[in-house]
Write a protein that holds these residues in place. Structure first.
Motif, PDB file in Angstrom:
ATOM      1  N   PRO A 396       0.823  -1.217   0.000  1.00  0.00           N
ATOM      2  CA  PRO A 396       0.000   0.000   0.000  1.00  0.00           C
ATOM      3  C   PRO A 396       0.857   1.267   0.000  1.00  0.00           C
ATOM      4  CG  PRO A 396       0.028  -0.977   2.188  1.00  0.00           C
ATOM      5  CD  PRO A 396       0.733  -1.943   1.297  1.00  0.00           C
ATOM      6  N   LEU A 397       0.220   2.359  -0.398  1.00  0.00           N
ATOM      7  CA  LEU A 397       0.867   3.673  -0.400  1.00  0.00           C
ATOM      8  C   LEU A 397       0.276   4.450   0.774  1.00  0.00           C
ATOM      9  CD1 LEU A 397       2.814   5.541  -2.033  1.00  0.00           C
ATOM     10  CD2 LEU A 397       0.781   6.426  -3.182  1.00  0.00           C
ATOM     11  N   HIS A 398       1.023   4.519   1.865  1.00  0.00           N
ATOM     12  CA  HIS A 398       0.534   5.180   3.076  1.00  0.00           C
ATOM     13  C   HIS A 398       0.706   6.694   2.951  1.00  0.00           C
ATOM     14  CE1 HIS A 398       0.453   1.163   4.792  1.00  0.00           C
ATOM     15  NE2 HIS A 398       1.726   1.013   4.430  1.00  0.00           N
ATOM     16  N   ALA A 399      -0.380   7.424   3.124  1.00  0.00           N
ATOM     17  CA  ALA A 399      -0.381   8.866   2.869  1.00  0.00           C
ATOM     18  C   ALA A 399       0.617   9.615   3.750  1.00  0.00           C
ATOM     19  CB  ALA A 399      -1.786   9.429   3.060  1.00  0.00           C
ATOM     20  N   THR A 400       0.645   9.266   5.039  1.00  0.00           N
ATOM     21  CA  THR A 400       1.529   9.977   5.970  1.00  0.00           C
ATOM     22  C   THR A 400       2.987   9.797   5.582  1.00  0.00           C
ATOM     23  OG1 THR A 400      -0.057   9.701   7.770  1.00  0.00           O
ATOM     24  CG2 THR A 400       2.224  10.232   8.382  1.00  0.00           C
ATOM     25  N   GLU A 401       3.359   8.536   5.357  1.00  0.00           N
ATOM     26  CA  GLU A 401       4.750   8.238   5.003  1.00  0.00           C
ATOM     27  C   GLU A 401       5.115   8.807   3.630  1.00  0.00           C
ATOM     28  OE1 GLU A 401       3.859   6.089   8.443  1.00  0.00           O
ATOM     29  OE2 GLU A 401       2.739   6.173   6.549  1.00  0.00           O
ATOM     30  N   LEU A 402       4.135   8.847   2.735  1.00  0.00           N
ATOM     31  CA  LEU A 402       4.385   9.452   1.425  1.00  0.00           C
ATOM     32  C   LEU A 402       4.724  10.932   1.594  1.00  0.00           C
ATOM     33  CD1 LEU A 402       4.333   9.361  -1.701  1.00  0.00           C
ATOM     34  CD2 LEU A 402       1.883   9.858  -1.571  1.00  0.00           C
ATOM     35  N   GLY A 403       3.986  11.612   2.442  1.00  0.00           N
ATOM     36  CA  GLY A 403       4.222  13.031   2.684  1.00  0.00           C
ATOM     37  C   GLY A 403       5.536  13.304   3.385  1.00  0.00           C
ATOM     38  N   GLU A 404       6.073  12.291   4.084  1.00  0.00           N
ATOM     39  CA  GLU A 404       7.318  12.474   4.834  1.00  0.00           C
ATOM     40  C   GLU A 404       8.564  12.121   4.034  1.00  0.00           C
ATOM     41  OE1 GLU A 404       6.692  10.078   8.276  1.00  0.00           O
ATOM     42  OE2 GLU A 404       5.387  11.543   9.270  1.00  0.00           O
ATOM     43  N   LYS A 462      14.087  -2.753  10.298  1.00  0.00           N
ATOM     44  CA  LYS A 462      13.416  -2.013  11.371  1.00  0.00           C
ATOM     45  C   LYS A 462      11.904  -2.167  11.227  1.00  0.00           C
ATOM     46  CE  LYS A 462      17.111   1.457  11.014  1.00  0.00           C
ATOM     47  NZ  LYS A 462      17.402   2.871  10.694  1.00  0.00           N
ATOM     48  N   PRO A 463      11.282  -2.986  12.070  1.00  0.00           N
ATOM     49  CA  PRO A 463       9.824  -3.207  11.961  1.00  0.00           C
ATOM     50  C   PRO A 463       9.027  -1.904  12.006  1.00  0.00           C
ATOM     51  CG  PRO A 463      10.808  -4.803  13.460  1.00  0.00           C
ATOM     52  CD  PRO A 463      11.884  -3.818  13.136  1.00  0.00           C
ATOM     53  N   GLU A 464       9.516  -0.932  12.761  1.00  0.00           N
ATOM     54  CA  GLU A 464       8.782   0.324  12.879  1.00  0.00           C
ATOM     55  C   GLU A 464       8.806   1.138  11.577  1.00  0.00           C
ATOM     56  OE1 GLU A 464      13.029   1.202  14.306  1.00  0.00           O
ATOM     57  OE2 GLU A 464      11.574  -0.451  14.367  1.00  0.00           O
ATOM     58  N   CYS A 465       9.663   0.727  10.629  1.00  0.00           N
ATOM     59  CA  CYS A 465       9.772   1.443   9.357  1.00  0.00           C
ATOM     60  C   CYS A 465       9.042   0.719   8.217  1.00  0.00           C
ATOM     61  CB  CYS A 465      11.244   1.627   8.977  1.00  0.00           C
ATOM     62  SG  CYS A 465      12.157   2.700  10.109  1.00  0.00           S
ATOM     63  N   GLN A 466       8.182  -0.251   8.581  1.00  0.00           N
ATOM     64  CA  GLN A 466       7.526  -1.049   7.541  1.00  0.00           C
ATOM     65  C   GLN A 466       6.700  -0.187   6.588  1.00  0.00           C
ATOM     66  OE1 GLN A 466       7.868  -4.419   6.818  1.00  0.00           O
ATOM     67  NE2 GLN A 466       6.741  -3.791   4.975  1.00  0.00           N
ATOM     68  N   LYS A 467       5.981   0.786   7.137  1.00  0.00           N
ATOM     69  CA  LYS A 467       5.145   1.617   6.272  1.00  0.00           C
ATOM     70  C   LYS A 467       5.996   2.468   5.330  1.00  0.00           C
ATOM     71  CE  LYS A 467       0.894   1.961   8.977  1.00  0.00           C
ATOM     72  NZ  LYS A 467      -0.092   2.884   9.587  1.00  0.00           N
ATOM     73  N   GLU A 468       7.132   2.932   5.813  1.00  0.00           N
ATOM     74  CA  GLU A 468       8.031   3.694   4.942  1.00  0.00           C
ATOM     75  C   GLU A 468       8.576   2.800   3.834  1.00  0.00           C
ATOM     76  OE1 GLU A 468      12.124   6.366   5.140  1.00  0.00           O
ATOM     77  OE2 GLU A 468      11.174   5.702   7.011  1.00  0.00           O
ATOM     78  N   LEU A 469       8.907   1.552   4.198  1.00  0.00           N
ATOM     79  CA  LEU A 469       9.374   0.590   3.201  1.00  0.00           C
ATOM     80  C   LEU A 469       8.277   0.315   2.178  1.00  0.00           C
ATOM     81  CD1 LEU A 469      11.417  -1.462   2.100  1.00  0.00           C
ATOM     82  CD2 LEU A 469      10.552  -3.123   3.776  1.00  0.00           C
ATOM     83  N   ASP A 470       7.041   0.174   2.668  1.00  0.00           N
ATOM     84  CA  ASP A 470       5.911  -0.047   1.750  1.00  0.00           C
ATOM     85  C   ASP A 470       5.832   1.052   0.698  1.00  0.00           C
ATOM     86  OD1 ASP A 470       5.139  -2.337   3.057  1.00  0.00           O
ATOM     87  OD2 ASP A 470       3.487  -1.413   4.169  1.00  0.00           O
ATOM     88  N   VAL A 471       6.018   2.286   1.130  1.00  0.00           N
ATOM     89  CA  VAL A 471       5.922   3.426   0.216  1.00  0.00           C
ATOM     90  C   VAL A 471       7.033   3.373  -0.838  1.00  0.00           C
ATOM     91  CG1 VAL A 471       6.128   5.938   0.040  1.00  0.00           C
ATOM     92  CG2 VAL A 471       4.686   4.921   1.812  1.00  0.00           C
ATOM     93  N   ILE A 472       8.245   3.056  -0.388  1.00  0.00           N
ATOM     94  CA  ILE A 472       9.377   2.960  -1.318  1.00  0.00           C
ATOM     95  C   ILE A 472       9.110   1.870  -2.363  1.00  0.00           C
ATOM     96  CG2 ILE A 472      11.848   2.563  -1.571  1.00  0.00           C
ATOM     97  CD1 ILE A 472      10.992   5.110   0.042  1.00  0.00           C
ATOM     98  N   LEU A 473       8.662   0.714  -1.880  1.00  0.00           N
ATOM     99  CA  LEU A 473       8.390  -0.394  -2.793  1.00  0.00           C
ATOM    100  C   LEU A 473       7.218  -0.073  -3.723  1.00  0.00           C
ATOM    101  CD1 LEU A 473       8.839  -3.493  -0.431  1.00  0.00           C
ATOM    102  CD2 LEU A 473      10.437  -2.629  -2.162  1.00  0.00           C
TER     103      LEU A 473
END
Length: 554
Positions: A396-404, A462-473
């Motif tokens: 998924p493309l997480h909006a918060t992480e995309l903006g960051e 880093k499990p806490e960075c999963q959403k950031e990884l999702d955005v990159i992928l």
């Protein structure tokens, strides 16, 4: 815009889109120049279907099997002419299958349906008084199967002997005096000039200007011979009601574009949707005169419209020299160790149509390795691999992480991807395939830089960075999805393989599916889904040295 309007008009009238290659002369096995013509036409028809999946495409190709050169080649091979033609024609069929040239019709001039079409066409020309019998003398080129005007012949010393050669082709000509049937080409000069006033009827424009100059030159407009004595050319279609004359090989060959459509059977042509005039006829620059002067004139004589557009391309050379058997520099399409997709890619990626392109195996391997294996393939392998994507998802493309995301390369990549469809659409509609590929490869270079700069391999730890990884992928895989859709006319086999890996549905691979809204405003187009499992190698690197391959594998 012009192409879009034409497409809409074709859909409303249920008229097919008709694209042709010239039919290929079977005096020798096919080389990469023949293949290039075929893949250009194939890329054109694939793009048509990409922007309009409901478009009914007729794509014809085939083999030209009559004439003096065929007689000579068959004799040299110790084969009967028909047996020889069967052999070489089958080589073309096999070649086109191996290189994903998806023709709908394959025509051979030795078929009975074609003989019937040629006879009917000839009789129509006679009935309208555009063919007459006369004594003819002039310089004739066996290689070109055509007469050459006196003003287009020069003296040349070859092998210690003074000979006459054609200025256009460089082939030796011989003085010929015989009784032939003639076509009143001189009656169509004004009509051809009017036709050539339409911008874009010949593309690139360089060749339209060249053709305009030819039409203005009186040397190109004597009446032309359209038959040869059958005693000289026995392997040919006979003139109706005159067994002593054979129909000129070029008149015979050009009618193939109508034979394919069912001509002269009106009901058969209606059944095919009345596809004439052809939308695009792809030709090499060496046959521009035949397709840009003779063919339209023959059609005009019968009150048929000329083709809508001739796409004329330049040649492939080797070390700057035109390929020829006499120079022993003909390049076969069967190139080891390069697979078919690599050669197809390089032919469309490197050639510019308006200028000759130079072939070398080193160039082929370097381009395939750097762009197909590394820039495109390696990026796909990394973001789809278990090391970074163990869940096997188009995440998924997480909006918060995309903006960051850090500004810079992320913004550059998103801008590139969002603009890519429009840029490539313009290049495709102008038959500038190399520019479309350039735009995609540039975007993929930015995607690789984006991937490297965000270091997903560190985020994975880093499990806490999963959403950031999702955005990159997600951004990387979305770039690959759009690139694969756009590259379908260029590398259909590899594009399909990549889209299959990303599990993109078959009905979601059209041009409309690469028109990307702003991620930063509307979010993701594709929601979370599984991708195809297993190890993924889109295009293995090509190694010319087995030892090098072993050391890399180790």
């Amino acid at each position: 815009m012009r192409l879009t309007l034409r497409l809409l008009s074709s859909v409303v009238q249920r008229r097919p889109f008709y694209v042709t290659t010239p039919i290929f002369y079977v005096n020798a096995a096919p080389h990469i120049g023949h293949l290039y013509t075929a893949v250009v036409a194939d890329a054109i028809q694939r793009f048509e279907k990409l922007i309009d999946p409901d478009c009914n495409v007729i794509f014809s190709t085939g083999t030209d099997e009559h004439g003096t050169k065929i007689q000579q080649a068959a004799a040299k091979a110790n084969l009967a002419p028909q047996e020889y033609c069967n052999k070489i024609s089958e080589e073309y069929r096999t070649l086109f299958k191996d290189f994903d040239v998806e023709y709908t019709d394959f025509i051979r001039t030795t078929e009975e349906r074609h003989k019937k079409a040629v006879h009917h066409f000839w009789k129509k020309l006679v009935k309208k008084d555009y063919i007459y019998k006369a004594k003819y003398s002039g310089w004739y080129s066996v290689n070109d199967e055509s007469f050459v005007p006196e003003t287009h012949v020069r003296d040349e010393l070859r092998n210690g002997e003074q000979v006459k050669v054609s200025l256009e082709s460089g082939h030796v000509v011989e003085w010929t005096e015989e009784t032939n049937y003639m076509f009143r080409l001189s009656a169509f000069k004004t009509h051809l000039q009017e036709w050539l006033k339409n911008d874009g009827v010949i593309t690139p424009s360089k060749f339209q200007k060249h053709l305009v100059d030819m039409v203005q030159n009186e040397a190109y407009f004597p009446d032309i011979s359209v038959s040869r004595p059958s005693s000289r050319v026995h392997w040919a279609i006979r003139v109706p009601d005159d067994e002593e004359q054979s129909i000129y090989v070029w008149l015979d060959a050009l009618v193939n574009y109508l034979t394919v459509l069912g001509y002269p059977d009106e009901d058969a042509m209606i059944k095919r949707g009345r596809p004439w005039p052809a939308d695009v006829q792809v030709i090499g620059k060496d046959i521009l005169k035949f397709h840009g002067i003779y063919w339209p004139a023959f059609l005009m004589a019968l009150n048929w419209p000329p083709p809508r557009r001739l796409v004329c391309h330049s040649h492939w050379t080797v070390c700057g020299a035109k390929m020829s058997k006499s120079c022993h520099n003909v390049v076969s399409p069967r190139l080891e160790p390069a697979p078919a997709p690599a050669l197809r890619y390089m032919l469309l990626r490197e050639a510019t149509m308006h200028d000759d392109a130079n072939y070398s195996q080193t160039k082929l391997i370097n381009i395939a390795n750097s762009e197909l294996a590394d820039t495109l393939g390696n990026l796909g392998s990394r973001c789809c691999g278990a090391a970074l994507n163990p869940r096997g998802e188009f995440p998924p493309l997480h909006a918060t992480e995309l903006g960051e995301l850090r500004p810079g390369v992320a913004s550059e990549l998103m801008d590139c991807v969002e603009a890519l469809h429009e840029i490539c659409y313009n290049h495709y509609t102008n038959y500038q395939f190399y520019k479309a590929v350039d735009a995609v490869i540039h975007t993929l270079h930015v995607a690789n830089l984006f991937f490297e700069s965000h270091k997903p391999w560190e985020l994975r730890k880093k499990p806490e960075c999963q959403k950031e990884l999702d955005v990159i992928l997600h951004i990387t895989m979305e770039t690959l999805r759009i690139s694969a859709i756009i590259l379908q006319p260029i590398i259909p086999q590899l594009s399909e393989k990549l889209l299959d890996k990303l599990q993109i549905p078959k009905d979601s691979r059209s041009w409309q599916h690469c028109v990307t809204p702003s991620w930063r405003v509307q979010g993701a187009i594709y929601e979370t889904k599984n991708i195809q499992g297993g190890k993924f190698v889109l295009f293995p690197r090509i190694y010319t040295d087995k030892k090098q391959k072993k050391s890399v594998s180790a």
